[in-house]
Scaffold this motif. Structure first.
Motif, PDB file in Angstrom:
ATOM      1  N   VAL A 170      59.493  31.798  29.368  1.00  0.00           N
ATOM      2  CA  VAL A 170      60.572  32.867  29.797  1.00  0.00           C
ATOM      3  C   VAL A 170      59.845  34.183  30.391  1.00  0.00           C
ATOM      4  O   VAL A 170      60.078  34.601  31.624  1.00  0.00           O
ATOM      5  CB  VAL A 170      61.705  32.682  28.974  1.00  0.00           C
ATOM      6  N   PRO A 171      59.261  34.813  29.450  1.00  0.00           N
ATOM      7  CA  PRO A 171      58.793  35.956  29.856  1.00  0.00           C
ATOM      8  C   PRO A 171      57.572  35.934  30.933  1.00  0.00           C
ATOM      9  O   PRO A 171      57.508  36.682  31.880  1.00  0.00           O
ATOM     10  CB  PRO A 171      58.069  36.616  28.678  1.00  0.00           C
ATOM     11  N   ALA A 172      56.800  34.838  31.131  1.00  0.00           N
ATOM     12  CA  ALA A 172      55.982  34.479  32.099  1.00  0.00           C
ATOM     13  C   ALA A 172      56.618  34.309  33.534  1.00  0.00           C
ATOM     14  O   ALA A 172      56.212  34.674  34.523  1.00  0.00           O
ATOM     15  CB  ALA A 172      55.161  33.218  31.769  1.00  0.00           C
ATOM     16  N   VAL A 173      57.426  33.674  33.398  1.00  0.00           N
ATOM     17  CA  VAL A 173      58.563  33.442  34.748  1.00  0.00           C
ATOM     18  C   VAL A 173      59.193  34.742  35.199  1.00  0.00           C
ATOM     19  O   VAL A 173      58.991  35.075  36.284  1.00  0.00           O
ATOM     20  CB  VAL A 173      59.528  32.255  34.496  1.00  0.00           C
ATOM     21  N   LEU A 174      59.780  35.404  34.274  1.00  0.00           N
ATOM     22  CA  LEU A 174      60.388  36.676  34.412  1.00  0.00           C
ATOM     23  C   LEU A 174      59.572  37.756  35.028  1.00  0.00           C
ATOM     24  O   LEU A 174      59.949  38.439  35.805  1.00  0.00           O
ATOM     25  CB  LEU A 174      61.436  36.996  33.496  1.00  0.00           C
ATOM     26  N   LEU A 175      58.353  37.912  34.294  1.00  0.00           N
ATOM     27  CA  LEU A 175      57.584  39.163  34.438  1.00  0.00           C
ATOM     28  C   LEU A 175      56.405  38.920  35.446  1.00  0.00           C
ATOM     29  O   LEU A 175      55.816  39.861  36.058  1.00  0.00           O
ATOM     30  CB  LEU A 175      57.055  39.842  33.200  1.00  0.00           C
ATOM     31  N   GLY A 176      56.279  37.701  35.522  1.00  0.00           N
ATOM     32  CA  GLY A 176      55.203  37.440  36.631  1.00  0.00           C
ATOM     33  C   GLY A 176      55.405  36.878  38.011  1.00  0.00           C
ATOM     34  O   GLY A 176      54.610  36.047  38.507  1.00  0.00           O
ATOM     35  N   HIS A 177      56.645  37.127  38.272  1.00  0.00           N
ATOM     36  CA  HIS A 177      56.940  36.922  39.802  1.00  0.00           C
ATOM     37  C   HIS A 177      56.222  37.235  40.962  1.00  0.00           C
ATOM     38  O   HIS A 177      56.282  36.720  41.890  1.00  0.00           O
ATOM     39  CB  HIS A 177      58.412  37.201  39.987  1.00  0.00           C
ATOM     40  N   ASP A 178      55.503  38.491  40.710  1.00  0.00           N
ATOM     41  CA  ASP A 178      54.686  38.779  41.860  1.00  0.00           C
ATOM     42  C   ASP A 178      53.286  38.370  41.699  1.00  0.00           C
ATOM     43  O   ASP A 178      52.383  38.781  42.455  1.00  0.00           O
ATOM     44  CB  ASP A 178      54.757  40.384  41.918  1.00  0.00           C
ATOM     45  N   THR A 179      53.187  37.568  40.813  1.00  0.00           N
ATOM     46  CA  THR A 179      51.587  37.208  40.597  1.00  0.00           C
ATOM     47  C   THR A 179      51.375  35.652  40.689  1.00  0.00           C
ATOM     48  O   THR A 179      52.209  34.781  40.672  1.00  0.00           O
ATOM     49  CB  THR A 179      50.860  37.694  39.428  1.00  0.00           C
ATOM     50  N   TRP A 180      50.211  35.169  40.097  1.00  0.00           N
ATOM     51  CA  TRP A 180      49.996  33.621  39.954  1.00  0.00           C
ATOM     52  C   TRP A 180      50.657  33.117  38.709  1.00  0.00           C
ATOM     53  O   TRP A 180      50.528  32.053  38.346  1.00  0.00           O
ATOM     54  CB  TRP A 180      48.323  33.539  40.076  1.00  0.00           C
ATOM     55  N   VAL A 181      51.075  34.097  37.777  1.00  0.00           N
ATOM     56  CA  VAL A 181      51.531  33.860  36.519  1.00  0.00           C
ATOM     57  C   VAL A 181      52.777  32.836  36.464  1.00  0.00           C
ATOM     58  O   VAL A 181      52.973  31.932  35.918  1.00  0.00           O
ATOM     59  CB  VAL A 181      51.895  34.904  35.781  1.00  0.00           C
ATOM     60  N   MET A 182      53.574  33.119  37.326  1.00  0.00           N
ATOM     61  CA  MET A 182      54.964  32.518  37.938  1.00  0.00           C
ATOM     62  C   MET A 182      54.750  31.109  38.047  1.00  0.00           C
ATOM     63  O   MET A 182      55.145  30.259  37.439  1.00  0.00           O
ATOM     64  CB  MET A 182      56.017  33.207  38.646  1.00  0.00           C
ATOM     65  N   PRO A 183      54.051  30.923  39.040  1.00  0.00           N
ATOM     66  CA  PRO A 183      53.756  29.489  39.420  1.00  0.00           C
ATOM     67  C   PRO A 183      53.065  28.456  38.344  1.00  0.00           C
ATOM     68  O   PRO A 183      53.206  27.496  37.976  1.00  0.00           O
ATOM     69  CB  PRO A 183      52.961  29.530  40.531  1.00  0.00           C
TER      70      PRO A 183
END
Length: 139
Positions: free
Chosen positions: A43-56
């Motif tokens: 959940v933190p990876a999706v919410l905080l990584g939306h501008d980077t490769w982290v969300m995908p």
């Protein structure tokens, strides 16, 4: 006397079968515990990584986790009575909370670490409660 012995033997088999089924259905407790723990990371990876490769990458990990847990679940030999209802309710509540936290996180609280921490815990709660109920029922 043989009728009594037959009845005693049948009862013993029944009790051994019930014990094996209870032991064999502990898999769902592990399933929910892993899924709840994954929420604290994904959940933190999706919410905080939306501008980077982290969300995908996090969404890909969700797909891998759900696929892996689904394969794990289908390979189990026993389930408790009313398992389908319990699992449906647990996953539906999780899904609603997950969708709500993502919607709020992307619209009202973008890049908020505090909201993200709370959202991760909120998303893991229905799964943790389901695991707790499963543990309680198995005892």
């Amino acid at each position: 006397m043989s009728e009594f012995a037959d009845a005693t033997e049948a009862l013993g088999r029944s009790l051994r079968l019930e014990k094996a089924a209870r032991r064999g259905s502990d898999w769902y407790l592990r399933y929910l515990a892993v899924f709840a723990a994954a929420q604290l990371v994904l959940v933190p990876a999706v919410l905080l990584g939306h501008d980077t490769w982290v969300m995908p990458a996090a969404l890909g990990l969700y797909v891998v986790a759900v696929a892996g847990l689904s394969v794990y679940a289908t390979r189990q030999r026993s389930v408790r009575r009313r398992f389908g209802v319990r699992h449906t309710v647990t996953v539906a509540v999780w899904g609603l909370l997950y969708a709500a936290t993502l919607a709020l996180g992307f619209t009202a609280f973008p890049d908020s670490a505090g909201f993200t921490a709370v959202a991760a815990v909120v998303c893991s709660v229905p799964l943790a409660v389901g695991a707790w109920l499963e543990r309680r029922q198995g005892a």
